[in-house]
Design an enzyme around this catalytic site. Structure first.
Site, PDB file in Angstrom:
ATOM      1  CE  LYS A 151      -1.863   1.833   4.002  1.00  0.00           C
ATOM      2  NZ  LYS A 151      -1.774   2.610   4.414  1.00  0.00           N
ATOM      3  CG  ASN A 152       2.301   2.934   3.610  1.00  0.00           C
ATOM      4  OD1 ASN A 152       1.079   2.940   3.218  1.00  0.00           O
ATOM      5  ND2 ASN A 152       2.547   3.081   4.701  1.00  0.00           N
TER       6      ASN A 152
ATOM      7  CB  CYS B 124      -5.217  11.410  11.571  1.00  0.00           C
ATOM      8  SG  CYS B 124      -3.542  10.018  12.355  1.00  0.00           S
TER       9      CYS B 124
ATOM     10  NE  ARG C 287       0.696  10.658   9.797  1.00  0.00           N
ATOM     11  CZ  ARG C 287      -0.462   9.789   8.779  1.00  0.00           C
ATOM     12  NH1 ARG C 287      -1.376   9.045   9.472  1.00  0.00           N
ATOM     13  NH2 ARG C 287       0.257   9.179   7.698  1.00  0.00           N
TER      14      ARG C 287
ATOM     15  CG  ASP D  33       2.826   1.402   9.132  1.00  0.00           C
ATOM     16  OD1 ASP D  33       2.751   1.919   9.817  1.00  0.00           O
ATOM     17  OD2 ASP D  33       3.075   1.844   8.113  1.00  0.00           O
TER      18      ASP D  33
ATOM     19  NE  ARG E  41      -7.895   4.529   5.426  1.00  0.00           N
ATOM     20  CZ  ARG E  41      -7.226   5.540   6.022  1.00  0.00           C
ATOM     21  NH1 ARG E  41      -8.108   5.850   6.985  1.00  0.00           N
ATOM     22  NH2 ARG E  41      -6.679   6.016   5.436  1.00  0.00           N
TER      23      ARG E  41
HETATM   24  N1  EPU Z   1       6.694  14.586  10.627  1.00  0.00           N
HETATM   25  C1  EPU Z   1       6.767  15.904  11.222  1.00  0.00           C
HETATM   26  N2  EPU Z   1       7.026  16.709   9.514  1.00  0.00           N
HETATM   27  C2  EPU Z   1       6.843  16.360   9.008  1.00  0.00           C
HETATM   28  C3  EPU Z   1       6.412  15.084   8.037  1.00  0.00           C
HETATM   29  C4  EPU Z   1       5.947  14.131   9.479  1.00  0.00           C
HETATM   30  O1  EPU Z   1       7.273  16.097  12.291  1.00  0.00           O
HETATM   31  O2  EPU Z   1       6.228  17.135   7.811  1.00  0.00           O
HETATM   32  C5  EPU Z   1       7.017  13.299  11.920  1.00  0.00           C
HETATM   33  C6  EPU Z   1       5.697  12.814  12.009  1.00  0.00           C
HETATM   34  O3  EPU Z   1       4.736  13.696  12.914  1.00  0.00           O
HETATM   35  C7  EPU Z   1       6.479  10.787  12.731  1.00  0.00           C
HETATM   36  C8  EPU Z   1       7.453  11.193  12.083  1.00  0.00           C
HETATM   37  O4  EPU Z   1       7.467  12.629  10.994  1.00  0.00           O
HETATM   38  O5  EPU Z   1       6.051  11.844  14.167  1.00  0.00           O
HETATM   39  C9  EPU Z   1       8.115  10.132  10.694  1.00  0.00           C
HETATM   40  O6  EPU Z   1       6.308  10.571   9.651  1.00  0.00           O
HETATM   41  P1  EPU Z   1       6.197  10.268   8.213  1.00  0.00           P
HETATM   42  O7  EPU Z   1       6.247  11.518   7.571  1.00  0.00           O
HETATM   43  O8  EPU Z   1       7.628   9.215   7.695  1.00  0.00           O
HETATM   44  O9  EPU Z   1       5.003   9.028   7.952  1.00  0.00           O
HETATM   45  P2  EPU Z   1       3.744   9.275   6.985  1.00  0.00           P
HETATM   46  O10 EPU Z   1       5.261   9.313   5.317  1.00  0.00           O
HETATM   47  O11 EPU Z   1       2.958  10.560   6.935  1.00  0.00           O
HETATM   48  C10 EPU Z   1       4.189   6.734   6.354  1.00  0.00           C
HETATM   49  C11 EPU Z   1       3.150   5.674   6.507  1.00  0.00           C
HETATM   50  C12 EPU Z   1       2.733   5.393   7.179  1.00  0.00           C
HETATM   51  C13 EPU Z   1       4.134   4.703   8.440  1.00  0.00           C
HETATM   52  C14 EPU Z   1       5.120   6.100   8.751  1.00  0.00           C
HETATM   53  C15 EPU Z   1       5.912   5.601   8.800  1.00  0.00           C
HETATM   54  C16 EPU Z   1       2.411   5.872   3.960  1.00  0.00           C
HETATM   55  C17 EPU Z   1       1.164   6.459   3.050  1.00  0.00           C
HETATM   56  N3  EPU Z   1       1.626   6.245   5.506  1.00  0.00           N
HETATM   57  O12 EPU Z   1       3.713   7.906   6.566  1.00  0.00           O
HETATM   58  O13 EPU Z   1       1.418   4.492   7.093  1.00  0.00           O
HETATM   59  O14 EPU Z   1       3.347   4.666   9.680  1.00  0.00           O
HETATM   60  O15 EPU Z   1       5.274   6.152   7.134  1.00  0.00           O
HETATM   61  O16 EPU Z   1       6.723   4.725   8.155  1.00  0.00           O
HETATM   62  O17 EPU Z   1       3.125   5.491   3.504  1.00  0.00           O
HETATM   63  C18 EPU Z   1      -0.010   2.922   7.583  1.00  0.00           C
HETATM   64  O18 EPU Z   1       0.024   2.322   6.801  1.00  0.00           O
HETATM   65  O19 EPU Z   1      -0.442   2.622   8.668  1.00  0.00           O
HETATM   66  C19 EPU Z   1       0.343   3.801   7.623  1.00  0.00           C
HETATM   67  C20 EPU Z   1       0.375   5.237   8.793  1.00  0.00           C
END
Ligand code: EPU
Length: 420
Positions: free
Chosen positions: A22-23, A115, A120, A306, A398
């Site tokens: 998915k990701n 969320c 996020r 995850d 999802r």
């Molecule tokens: N963060 C910041 N600033 C930003 C972006 C992120 O502080 O601008 C922080 C977040 O709050 C968090 C950390 O950095 O504490 C990591 O977040 P990341 O941005 O890596 O998460 P994401 O890219 O929004 C993806 C996956 C998530 C998975 C995370 C971590 C997708 C669609 N989502 O989210 O997957 O948990 O990386 O590996 O790729 C899931 O599949 O259920 C899911 C939540």
């Protein structure tokens, strides 16, 4: 709202094939916006998030068609904005920002808000595109981004909890069409980022260092259509491995990239789970006795956030004390109070959950909160005595392709109850 009715106590036995990740597929779908030409993506999982991303692409003007697990996208003309309704429903949709900016030089995407798993924020995404020359304004809950010209730059994307996966994806996609060279420091090293980089490379992008903390992108004038097979879902694989161990069964997973699951395999072995690896197969069984382990979630190649909730279920079955520390998302413990309804003894101390394992679980109605927490509740239901009803399973649809069918094929007594 649909629910799962699970009668626990059956050890899972048999073979299961892992679906596409998915990701990986979500940012790859967003990347198709970078070209006017046709892109063909295979091993696409049938998930509600994928359908939702397809709707987003359509709303932006792309032609999107599914045939089995093959997805064809042609974004000859692109326009529009990432509106609140889209981004609110699926935070992953924020990864349209980079491609829309690169293609249209101007875009407007809703700010995602918080969320259940944490705040996020997208500050790092914005820092990255700003470094490439974008001007950013927040207006009416939207981030309005404008860049008549994107120019390569050095960008540091490390945050409080380490790198950002989708932030890296956004900056990477924007940089492919920027003028000059972009160096992303503290880039996310997740296999899903590498998969995206491979897809972009097959579209004509020039990227070095994917999978390492330093990625270099030489901007090109345009990208062309490409074909790409999505990597297998390492989180789905980990979920089935834990389900096999938790139920005391023996399951062979097919189509797995074990090299992308090293931290999970290592921790499960430490917990006493038997895992045999042969090519794309992983054979998982409980082993003689489970042992408590301490787990800390970390960016890749560390233990994935995850898989934290699913691992917690295994630890509730293991006599002794295990400590599970969440370092990526500050409030990703919504499953704890639901597991307590099944009899689990878990205390939260700051970022850690202290699990006193060994008490038998007993079935009860529980509520799913996010996709991974829901998977954990399903595993708990497979083990618990009696019947567990997992409500709000749209969360699980999802992130997991036909999880009920796959589990039934392994002998589980799980039924989807559709609400009329
Ligand atoms: N963060 C910041 N600033 C930003 C972006 C992120 O502080 O601008 C922080 C977040 O709050 C968090 C950390 O950095 O504490 C990591 O977040 P990341 O941005 O890596 O998460 P994401 O890219 O929004 C993806 C996956 C998530 C998975 C995370 C971590 C997708 C669609 N989502 O989210 O997957 O948990 O990386 O590996 O790729 C899931 O599949 O259920 C899911 C939540």
């Amino acid at each position: 709202m649909d629910s799962f009715n699970i009668r626990g106590g059956v050890p899972l036995k048999g073979d299961v094939t892992i679906s596409g990740a998915k990701n990986s597929v979500l940012p790859i779908m967003a990347a198709t916006l970078l070209t006017r030409e046709t892109c063909v993506i295979t091993r696409v999982p049938n998930l509600s998030d994928v359908k939702f991303m397809a709707d987003i692409l359509r709303s932006l003007g792309a032609e999107v068609a599914f045939k089995g697990d093959t997805l064809t996208v042609k974004a000859e003309r692109v326009s529009g904005v990432g509106d609140y309704e889209m981004v609110r429903k699926m935070r992953g949709s924020i990864c349209i920002l980079g491609p829309l900016l690169a293609r249209l030089h101007k875009t407007k995407v809703s700010l995602p808000g918080g969320c259940v798993i944490g705040a996020r924020p997208i500050d790092l995404h914005l820092k990255g595109v700003r470094a490439l020359g974008a001007k950013i304004r927040i207006e009416g809950g939207y981030v309005c981004v404008n860049a008549p010209r994107l120019t390569g730059a050095e960008v540091f994307l490390g945050g409080r909890s380490g790198p950002t996966v989708l932030g890296t994806a956004n900056v990477l996609m924007a940089a492919t069409l920027a003028e000059g060279v972009t160096v992303i420091q503290s880039a996310a090293c997740e296999p899903e980022v590498v998969d995206l980089a491979n897809f972009l490379t097959s579209m004509g992008a020039r990227i070095q260092g994917a999978g390492s903390p330093t990625m270099t992108v030489h901007g090109v004038k345009e990208l062309h259509g490409a074909e790409h097979e999505v990597i297998p879902d390492r989180i789905e694989a980990a979920t089935f491995m834990i389900a096999a161990a938790a139920t005391g069964g023996e399951v062979t997973l097919h189509g797995v990239r074990a090299d992308q699951l090293t931290a999970v395999i290592d921790k499960l072995r430490e917990a006493g789970v038997r895992i045999e690896r042969s090519g794309a197969l992983l054979k998982v069984s409980r082993g003689r006795k489970l042992k408590p382990v301490d787990v800390t979630t970390l960016p890749y190649a560390g233990f994935p956030t995850d898989v934290q909730a699913q691992m917690m279920v295994l630890m509730t079955l293991t006599p002794g004390i295990s400590i599970i520390t969440e370092r990526i998302f500050e409030s990703r413990f919504m499953h704890v109070s639901e597991l307590a309804r099944l009899g689990a003894e878990i205390a939260i101390e700051g970022p850690s959950a202290i699990v006193k394992g060994g008490a038998p679980l007993s079935g009860a109605p529980v509520m799913a909160s996010d996709s991974r927490a829901s998977a954990a509740l399903v595993i708990a239901g497979l083990v618990a005595e009696g019947t567990t009803q997992v409500n709000r399973i749209y969360h699980i649809d999802r992130g997991y392709e036909s999880i009920d069918d796959k589990l039934r094929s392994l002998g589980a007594r799980i039924q989807r109850v559709e609400e009329s």
